[in-house]
Design a protein around this motif. Structure first.
Motif, PDB file in Angstrom:
ATOM      1  N   GLU A  89      79.584  -2.956  17.382  1.00  0.00           N
ATOM      2  CA  GLU A  89      80.900  -3.408  17.813  1.00  0.00           C
ATOM      3  C   GLU A  89      81.616  -2.266  18.529  1.00  0.00           C
ATOM      4  OE1 GLU A  89      84.629  -5.936  15.885  1.00  0.00           O
ATOM      5  OE2 GLU A  89      83.397  -4.685  14.582  1.00  0.00           O
ATOM      6  N   VAL A  90      82.232  -2.571  19.650  1.00  0.00           N
ATOM      7  CA  VAL A  90      83.042  -1.596  20.374  1.00  0.00           C
ATOM      8  C   VAL A  90      84.505  -1.960  20.155  1.00  0.00           C
ATOM      9  CG1 VAL A  90      83.595  -0.570  22.598  1.00  0.00           C
ATOM     10  CG2 VAL A  90      81.243  -1.267  22.108  1.00  0.00           C
ATOM     11  N   VAL A  91      85.218  -1.087  19.448  1.00  0.00           N
ATOM     12  CA  VAL A  91      86.599  -1.355  19.045  1.00  0.00           C
ATOM     13  C   VAL A  91      87.530  -0.390  19.764  1.00  0.00           C
ATOM     14  CG1 VAL A  91      88.218  -1.502  17.121  1.00  0.00           C
ATOM     15  CG2 VAL A  91      85.816  -2.125  16.781  1.00  0.00           C
ATOM     16  N   GLY A  92      88.529  -0.920  20.431  1.00  0.00           N
ATOM     17  CA  GLY A  92      89.512  -0.091  21.098  1.00  0.00           C
ATOM     18  C   GLY A  92      90.784   0.016  20.270  1.00  0.00           C
ATOM     19  N   ILE A  93      91.276   1.238  20.077  1.00  0.00           N
ATOM     20  CA  ILE A  93      92.546   1.470  19.390  1.00  0.00           C
ATOM     21  C   ILE A  93      93.580   1.755  20.472  1.00  0.00           C
ATOM     22  CG2 ILE A  93      93.769   2.801  17.639  1.00  0.00           C
ATOM     23  CD1 ILE A  93      91.381   1.289  16.542  1.00  0.00           C
ATOM     24  N   ILE A  94      94.544   0.872  20.623  1.00  0.00           N
ATOM     25  CA  ILE A  94      95.547   1.013  21.672  1.00  0.00           C
ATOM     26  C   ILE A  94      96.937   1.031  21.058  1.00  0.00           C
ATOM     27  CG2 ILE A  94      94.087  -0.061  23.427  1.00  0.00           C
ATOM     28  CD1 ILE A  94      95.619  -2.657  22.993  1.00  0.00           C
ATOM     29  N   GLY A  95      97.910   1.380  21.867  1.00  0.00           N
ATOM     30  CA  GLY A  95      99.284   1.432  21.392  1.00  0.00           C
ATOM     31  C   GLY A  95     100.055   2.518  22.108  1.00  0.00           C
ATOM     32  N   PRO A  96     101.375   2.496  22.024  1.00  0.00           N
ATOM     33  CA  PRO A  96     102.197   3.506  22.705  1.00  0.00           C
ATOM     34  C   PRO A  96     102.009   4.891  22.102  1.00  0.00           C
ATOM     35  CG  PRO A  96     103.548   2.154  21.255  1.00  0.00           C
ATOM     36  CD  PRO A  96     102.191   1.515  21.269  1.00  0.00           C
ATOM     37  N   ASN A  97     102.533   5.901  22.787  1.00  0.00           N
ATOM     38  CA  ASN A  97     102.480   7.267  22.271  1.00  0.00           C
ATOM     39  C   ASN A  97     103.142   7.336  20.900  1.00  0.00           C
ATOM     40  OD1 ASN A  97     101.256   8.239  24.595  1.00  0.00           O
ATOM     41  ND2 ASN A  97     103.199   8.678  25.601  1.00  0.00           N
ATOM     42  N   GLY A  98     102.510   8.074  19.993  1.00  0.00           N
ATOM     43  CA  GLY A  98     103.074   8.229  18.655  1.00  0.00           C
ATOM     44  C   GLY A  98     102.803   7.077  17.725  1.00  0.00           C
ATOM     45  N   ALA A  99     101.962   6.128  18.139  1.00  0.00           N
ATOM     46  CA  ALA A  99     101.683   4.967  17.289  1.00  0.00           C
ATOM     47  C   ALA A  99     100.740   5.305  16.141  1.00  0.00           C
ATOM     48  CB  ALA A  99     101.104   3.824  18.127  1.00  0.00           C
ATOM     49  N   GLY A 100      99.994   6.416  16.246  1.00  0.00           N
ATOM     50  CA  GLY A 100      99.085   6.824  15.178  1.00  0.00           C
ATOM     51  C   GLY A 100      97.615   6.675  15.515  1.00  0.00           C
ATOM     52  N   LYS A 101      97.274   6.574  16.800  1.00  0.00           N
ATOM     53  CA  LYS A 101      95.881   6.354  17.193  1.00  0.00           C
ATOM     54  C   LYS A 101      94.991   7.542  16.809  1.00  0.00           C
ATOM     55  CE  LYS A 101      96.938   5.699  21.547  1.00  0.00           C
ATOM     56  NZ  LYS A 101      98.423   5.813  21.426  1.00  0.00           N
ATOM     57  N   THR A 102      95.387   8.748  17.194  1.00  0.00           N
ATOM     58  CA  THR A 102      94.590   9.932  16.868  1.00  0.00           C
ATOM     59  C   THR A 102      94.565  10.176  15.371  1.00  0.00           C
ATOM     60  OG1 THR A 102      95.068  10.957  19.018  1.00  0.00           O
ATOM     61  CG2 THR A 102      94.370  12.418  17.240  1.00  0.00           C
ATOM     62  N   THR A 103      95.664   9.924  14.702  1.00  0.00           N
ATOM     63  CA  THR A 103      95.708  10.081  13.241  1.00  0.00           C
ATOM     64  C   THR A 103      94.711   9.148  12.572  1.00  0.00           C
ATOM     65  OG1 THR A 103      98.050  10.711  13.297  1.00  0.00           O
ATOM     66  CG2 THR A 103      97.181   9.911  11.196  1.00  0.00           C
ATOM     67  N   ASP A 239      80.418   2.736  29.763  1.00  0.00           N
ATOM     68  CA  ASP A 239      79.242   1.873  29.832  1.00  0.00           C
ATOM     69  C   ASP A 239      78.085   2.487  29.051  1.00  0.00           C
ATOM     70  OD1 ASP A 239      77.340   0.009  30.506  1.00  0.00           O
ATOM     71  OD2 ASP A 239      77.864  -0.032  32.619  1.00  0.00           O
ATOM     72  N   ILE A 240      77.856   3.788  29.246  1.00  0.00           N
ATOM     73  CA  ILE A 240      76.736   4.475  28.602  1.00  0.00           C
ATOM     74  C   ILE A 240      76.896   4.501  27.085  1.00  0.00           C
ATOM     75  CG2 ILE A 240      75.732   6.765  28.249  1.00  0.00           C
ATOM     76  CD1 ILE A 240      76.168   7.221  31.273  1.00  0.00           C
ATOM     77  N   VAL A 241      78.076   4.898  26.611  1.00  0.00           N
ATOM     78  CA  VAL A 241      78.299   5.006  25.167  1.00  0.00           C
ATOM     79  C   VAL A 241      78.176   3.642  24.497  1.00  0.00           C
ATOM     80  CG1 VAL A 241      79.957   5.604  23.380  1.00  0.00           C
ATOM     81  CG2 VAL A 241      79.743   7.052  25.400  1.00  0.00           C
ATOM     82  N   ALA A 242      78.792   2.626  25.099  1.00  0.00           N
ATOM     83  CA  ALA A 242      78.740   1.289  24.516  1.00  0.00           C
ATOM     84  C   ALA A 242      77.316   0.750  24.489  1.00  0.00           C
ATOM     85  CB  ALA A 242      79.648   0.342  25.298  1.00  0.00           C
ATOM     86  N   ALA A 243      76.584   0.911  25.587  1.00  0.00           N
ATOM     87  CA  ALA A 243      75.220   0.397  25.664  1.00  0.00           C
ATOM     88  C   ALA A 243      74.301   1.128  24.680  1.00  0.00           C
ATOM     89  CB  ALA A 243      74.696   0.529  27.091  1.00  0.00           C
ATOM     90  N   ALA A 244      74.470   2.464  24.560  1.00  0.00           N
ATOM     91  CA  ALA A 244      73.628   3.246  23.662  1.00  0.00           C
ATOM     92  C   ALA A 244      73.854   2.847  22.211  1.00  0.00           C
ATOM     93  CB  ALA A 244      73.916   4.742  23.842  1.00  0.00           C
ATOM     94  N   GLN A 245      75.101   2.643  21.823  1.00  0.00           N
ATOM     95  CA  GLN A 245      75.384   2.265  20.445  1.00  0.00           C
ATOM     96  C   GLN A 245      74.906   0.847  20.137  1.00  0.00           C
ATOM     97  OE1 GLN A 245      75.618   5.151  19.045  1.00  0.00           O
ATOM     98  NE2 GLN A 245      77.207   4.455  17.657  1.00  0.00           N
ATOM     99  N   ARG A 246      75.063  -0.062  21.081  1.00  0.00           N
ATOM    100  CA  ARG A 246      74.584  -1.426  20.848  1.00  0.00           C
ATOM    101  C   ARG A 246      73.064  -1.456  20.687  1.00  0.00           C
ATOM    102  NH1 ARG A 246      78.780  -3.452  24.676  1.00  0.00           N
ATOM    103  NH2 ARG A 246      80.357  -4.445  23.372  1.00  0.00           N
ATOM    104  N   LYS A 247      72.385  -0.625  21.462  1.00  0.00           N
ATOM    105  CA  LYS A 247      70.936  -0.564  21.364  1.00  0.00           C
ATOM    106  C   LYS A 247      70.511  -0.113  19.983  1.00  0.00           C
ATOM    107  CE  LYS A 247      66.888   1.396  23.710  1.00  0.00           C
ATOM    108  NZ  LYS A 247      66.436   2.267  24.816  1.00  0.00           N
ATOM    109  N   GLY A 250      74.831   0.354  16.484  1.00  0.00           N
ATOM    110  CA  GLY A 250      75.919   1.166  15.971  1.00  0.00           C
ATOM    111  C   GLY A 250      77.250   0.717  16.548  1.00  0.00           C
ATOM    112  N   SER A 251      78.316   1.374  16.123  1.00  0.00           N
ATOM    113  CA  SER A 251      79.670   1.000  16.541  1.00  0.00           C
ATOM    114  C   SER A 251      80.350   2.162  17.255  1.00  0.00           C
ATOM    115  CB  SER A 251      80.511   0.588  15.332  1.00  0.00           C
ATOM    116  OG  SER A 251      79.965  -0.560  14.711  1.00  0.00           O
ATOM    117  N   VAL A 252      81.308   1.814  18.093  1.00  0.00           N
ATOM    118  CA  VAL A 252      82.129   2.792  18.791  1.00  0.00           C
ATOM    119  C   VAL A 252      83.590   2.436  18.570  1.00  0.00           C
ATOM    120  CG1 VAL A 252      82.626   3.928  20.981  1.00  0.00           C
ATOM    121  CG2 VAL A 252      80.361   2.957  20.578  1.00  0.00           C
TER     122      VAL A 252
END
Length: 333
Positions: A89-103, A239-247, A250-252
């Motif tokens: 699964e390729v999961v994107g963490i999105i949100g405004p600055n300071g939302a806690g993505k890096t945390t 594209d590379i990271v997603a394809a490699a993990q799906r093969k 694994g997840s990203v």
């Protein structure tokens, strides 16, 4: 030991490659790149990246966050976080600055400990793993990691293999092949013998991503991987990271600001706002004007990508174009 020249003017592998220790001799790889032996005190995992034997088959819920809260100096940065991520699964963490993505990425990787709640990897608390065990499960590519200025690119990428080696082990030919393959995929092979300080910001970012791929882990965490990349390399790297993990089944998990790229390359989006999960679902379900407007406090336009059919955010009213409900061929399951 010094390498032995071959009849064609090239060089062979050092004949005592696995036992040469810290002799300082140059070692020649099949592509002609040279590197020097590294001293034992530097042989530690540079980034918390991981892989375990048999990683190609994982339980349904490999990663699980249960009612996670993290506070800093008495202020909640994240609270009430409940997330499950399954294999491939390729999961994107999105949100405004300071939302806690890096945390959130730091909590998953074990860099920081949740104030309350649990972060589980394969039903075991993340912090119960040793650093080496955790490095074989989760690979991390930070946005701006501190990199040793005097290291060559090939040495940095090879550090991704450290989680698979014992304390006094040296890289095998297979380890080099994995590293060189990752560098070729990320278009960094031509930098192999250059010092990291001679590269641009975008080139360094691709080297860090190559190191994460080299670690061959079931879960890769990317923090703003496209921030310093040009348009061509943005698409190529994702594209590379997603394809490699799906093969590898694994997840990203990718923390990113570009909603258009997130819609195009992610199976699922988790939108954070004010420290909580504001929305969680497919790109079509999450990237709706009303949801984006509430999270970002701005009006947007959402339209369909003319080729992929994924949502594309731009401006202040809804414009929907009939797109093709088809993702790029390399990203199809």
């Amino acid at each position: 030991r010094l390498p032995n020249p071959d009849p064609h003017g090239g060089s062979e592998w050092c004949r005592d490659f696995n036992n040469c220790g810290s002799c300082g001799a140059n070692h020649y790889q099949p592509n002609g790149v040279t590197r020097r032996c590294r001293y034992s005190f530097l042989r530690c995992s540079f980034l918390p990246l991981l892989t375990t034997p048999g990683y190609k088959v994982w339980p349904i819920a490999m990663l699980k966050l249960q009612d996670v809260r993290f506070s800093y100096q008495g202020t909640d940065v994240l609270r009430g976080i409940d997330i499950e991520v399954a294999g491939s699964e390729v999961v994107g963490i999105i949100g405004p600055n300071g939302a806690g993505k890096t945390t959130l990425l730091k909590l998953i990787s074990g860099v920081i400990k949740p104030s309350t709640g649990d972060v589980l990897i394969n039903s075991k608390a993340s912090l119960e793993y040793t650093p080496s065990e955790r490095a074989r499960l989760v690979a991390v590519a930070p946005q701006t990691p501190p990199l040793p200025e005097w290291y060559k690119v090939i040495d940095l990428v090879l550090m991704g293999r450290n989680a698979h080696l014992k304390l006094y082990d040296w890289e095998s030919k297979n380890d080099y092949e994995v590293a060189l393959s990752a560098m070729q995929m990320t278009d960094t092979l031509q930098f192999a013998d250059r010092a990291i300080t001679t590269l641009s910001g975008g080139e360094r970012q691709r080297v860090v991503i190559a190191m994460a791929i080299t670690q061959e882990t079931p879960l890769i965490l990317l923090d703003e991987p496209t921030a310093n990349l040009d348009i061509a390399h943005q698409s190529k790297v994702l594209d590379i990271v997603a394809a490699a993990q799906r093969k590898r089944q694994g997840s990203v998990i990718i923390a990113m600001h570009d909603l258009s790229l997130a819609a195009q390359y992610c199976d699922r989006l988790i939108m954070l706002a004010e420290g909580v999960v504001h929305a969680d679902g497919s790109p079509v379900d999450v990237l709706k004007p009303e949801i984006i407007s509430r999270a970002y406090d701005t009006e947007v336009i959402v339209m369909r990508h003319p080729t992929t059919g994924s949502p594309v955010g731009r401006g202040s009213k809804i414009i929907t174009l009939r797109g093709i409900s088809k993702r790029p061929q390399s990203l199809q399951r």
